[in-house]
Each structure stands twice: as structure tokens, then as C-alpha cells.
Design a protein around this motif. Structure first.
Motif, mmCIF file in Angstrom:
data_model
loop_
_atom_site.group_PDB
_atom_site.id
_atom_site.type_symbol
_atom_site.label_atom_id
_atom_site.label_comp_id
_atom_site.label_asym_id
_atom_site.label_seq_id
_atom_site.Cartn_x
_atom_site.Cartn_y
_atom_site.Cartn_z
ATOM 1 N N GLY A 1 -16.244 -48.134 -32.416
ATOM 2 C CA GLY A 1 -17.243 -47.218 -32.954
ATOM 3 C C GLY A 1 -17.356 -45.883 -32.242
ATOM 4 N N CYS A 2 -16.493 -45.625 -31.285
ATOM 5 C CA CYS A 2 -16.524 -44.337 -30.572
ATOM 6 C C CYS A 2 -15.634 -43.350 -31.336
ATOM 7 N N PHE A 3 -16.186 -42.788 -32.396
ATOM 8 C CA PHE A 3 -15.386 -41.944 -33.273
ATOM 9 C C PHE A 3 -15.066 -40.581 -32.672
ATOM 10 N N SER A 4 -15.679 -40.257 -31.544
ATOM 11 C CA SER A 4 -15.338 -39.000 -30.880
ATOM 12 C C SER A 4 -13.930 -39.054 -30.281
ATOM 13 N N ASP A 5 -13.358 -40.267 -30.132
ATOM 14 C CA ASP A 5 -11.992 -40.410 -29.633
ATOM 15 C C ASP A 5 -10.949 -40.292 -30.740
ATOM 16 N N LYS A 6 -11.371 -40.269 -31.985
ATOM 17 C CA LYS A 6 -10.432 -40.231 -33.115
ATOM 18 C C LYS A 6 -9.545 -38.983 -33.116
ATOM 19 N N PRO A 7 -10.068 -37.776 -32.859
ATOM 20 C CA PRO A 7 -9.179 -36.606 -32.831
ATOM 21 C C PRO A 7 -8.101 -36.703 -31.738
ATOM 22 N N GLU A 8 -8.483 -37.218 -30.581
ATOM 23 C CA GLU A 8 -7.500 -37.369 -29.507
ATOM 24 C C GLU A 8 -6.464 -38.425 -29.865
ATOM 25 N N LEU A 9 -6.894 -39.493 -30.497
ATOM 26 C CA LEU A 9 -5.959 -40.533 -30.940
ATOM 27 C C LEU A 9 -4.979 -39.960 -31.953
ATOM 28 N N ASP A 10 -5.471 -39.186 -32.895
ATOM 29 C CA ASP A 10 -4.602 -38.569 -33.900
ATOM 30 C C ASP A 10 -3.586 -37.627 -33.263
ATOM 31 N N LYS A 11 -3.968 -37.000 -32.163
ATOM 32 C CA LYS A 11 -3.062 -36.093 -31.461
ATOM 33 C C LYS A 11 -1.993 -36.866 -30.682
ATOM 34 N N GLU A 12 -2.352 -38.033 -30.163
ATOM 35 C CA GLU A 12 -1.439 -38.801 -29.317
ATOM 36 C C GLU A 12 -0.455 -39.672 -30.101
ATOM 37 N N LEU A 13 -0.807 -40.081 -31.304
ATOM 38 C CA LEU A 13 0.084 -40.958 -32.073
ATOM 39 C C LEU A 13 1.456 -40.335 -32.356
ATOM 40 N N PRO A 14 1.543 -39.045 -32.716
ATOM 41 C CA PRO A 14 2.877 -38.451 -32.888
ATOM 42 C C PRO A 14 3.677 -38.420 -31.579
ATOM 43 N N ARG A 15 2.992 -38.256 -30.456
ATOM 44 C CA ARG A 15 3.672 -38.299 -29.159
ATOM 45 C C ARG A 15 4.252 -39.691 -28.906
ATOM 46 N N LEU A 16 3.549 -40.716 -29.388
ATOM 47 C CA LEU A 16 4.031 -42.084 -29.225
ATOM 48 C C LEU A 16 5.320 -42.288 -30.012
ATOM 49 N N GLN A 17 5.366 -41.739 -31.221
ATOM 50 C CA GLN A 17 6.587 -41.820 -32.020
ATOM 51 C C GLN A 17 7.733 -41.062 -31.346
ATOM 52 N N ALA A 18 7.407 -39.925 -30.749
ATOM 53 C CA ALA A 18 8.435 -39.157 -30.024
ATOM 54 C C ALA A 18 8.936 -39.938 -28.816
ATOM 55 N N PHE A 19 8.039 -40.651 -28.144
ATOM 56 C CA PHE A 19 8.454 -41.472 -27.006
ATOM 57 C C PHE A 19 9.365 -42.602 -27.474
ATOM 58 N N LYS A 20 9.048 -43.203 -28.617
ATOM 59 C CA LYS A 20 9.917 -44.256 -29.152
ATOM 60 C C LYS A 20 11.311 -43.697 -29.432
ATOM 61 N N LYS A 21 11.374 -42.535 -30.040
ATOM 62 C CA LYS A 21 12.666 -41.903 -30.323
ATOM 63 C C LYS A 21 13.424 -41.641 -29.030
ATOM 64 N N TRP A 22 12.733 -41.131 -28.017
ATOM 65 C CA TRP A 22 13.365 -40.881 -26.724
ATOM 66 C C TRP A 22 13.879 -42.184 -26.123
ATOM 67 N N ALA A 23 13.080 -43.250 -26.199
ATOM 68 C CA ALA A 23 13.464 -44.540 -25.627
ATOM 69 C C ALA A 23 14.724 -45.081 -26.292
ATOM 70 N N ILE A 24 14.825 -44.924 -27.590
ATOM 71 C CA ILE A 24 16.018 -45.383 -28.309
ATOM 72 C C ILE A 24 17.231 -44.558 -27.893
ATOM 73 N N GLU A 25 17.073 -43.245 -27.849
ATOM 74 C CA GLU A 25 18.192 -42.360 -27.511
ATOM 75 C C GLU A 25 18.668 -42.539 -26.074
ATOM 76 N N ASN A 26 17.780 -42.938 -25.178
ATOM 77 C CA ASN A 26 18.126 -43.056 -23.763
ATOM 78 C C ASN A 26 18.235 -44.504 -23.292
ATOM 79 N N ASP A 27 18.390 -45.415 -24.244
ATOM 80 C CA ASP A 27 18.600 -46.832 -23.939
ATOM 81 C C ASP A 27 17.493 -47.395 -23.049
ATOM 82 N N GLN A 28 16.252 -47.049 -23.361
ATOM 83 C CA GLN A 28 15.097 -47.506 -22.591
ATOM 84 C C GLN A 28 14.153 -48.377 -23.416
#
Length: 84
Positions: free
Chosen positions: A27-54
Motif C-alpha cells: 500500500g505504499c504507492f509513493s514507491d510506485k514511480p521509483e519502481l517503474d523507473k527501476e524495472l527497465p534497469r532490471l531488464q537491462a541487467f538481465k540482458k547484460w547478464a546473458i551477454e556476459n555469461d553471468q
């Protein structure tokens, strides 16, 4: 920046996203904008992990981390991102 440095920052990002997801779920909806900002970074980290065998290192982290009862469902959702 070395592979180890990037991996550590990515694992910290995972922890942050799990916490933000649980906060929004609780119910802490003030964290929603930050979560929305971080989710694309998570996808970028997944891509990096795949490319770098991590990806196995990330999966091992997710499997070994004790999230506790409060955050386990958010952690399972994030874990599914790295398992697909």
C-alpha cells in the motif's frame, strides 16, 4: 568497471526492486514511480547478464537469498524474469 562490480550493482538492484514491489503491494504507492523507473534497469541487467555469461550467477543469488515471509512473493516474481 569490472564484471564483478556490475554484477554486484545488479544484485543490489534486484534487492531494491523486490523491496519496492513489496512496499507497493503493501500500500505504499509513493514507491510506485521509483519502481517503474527501476524495472527497465532490471531488464537491462538481465540482458547484460546473458551477454556476459553471468546469468547462472544471478540465478544462484536468487535461489540462495533468504527473502523472508514478507518479500518472498515479490522475489519469486523477479526470479521468474531471470528464469525465462
Amino acid at each position: 568497471m569490472t564484471t564483478t562490480d556490475i554484477r554486484i550493482k545488479g544484485l543490489r538492484l534486484i534487492e531494491k526492486v523486490v523491496t519496492l514491489m513489496q512496499n507497493v503491494e503493501d500500500g505504499c504507492f509513493s514507491d510506485k514511480p521509483e519502481l517503474d523507473k527501476e524495472l527497465p534497469r532490471l531488464q537491462a541487467f538481465k540482458k547484460w547478464a546473458i551477454e556476459n555469461d553471468q546469468l547462472q550467477e544471478v540465478k544462484a543469488f536468487m535461489g540462495s537469498k533468504r527473502w523472508g515471509m514478507h518479500r518472498q512473493f515479490a522475489a519469486a516474481e523477479i526470479s521468474s524474469i531471470f528464469n525465462n
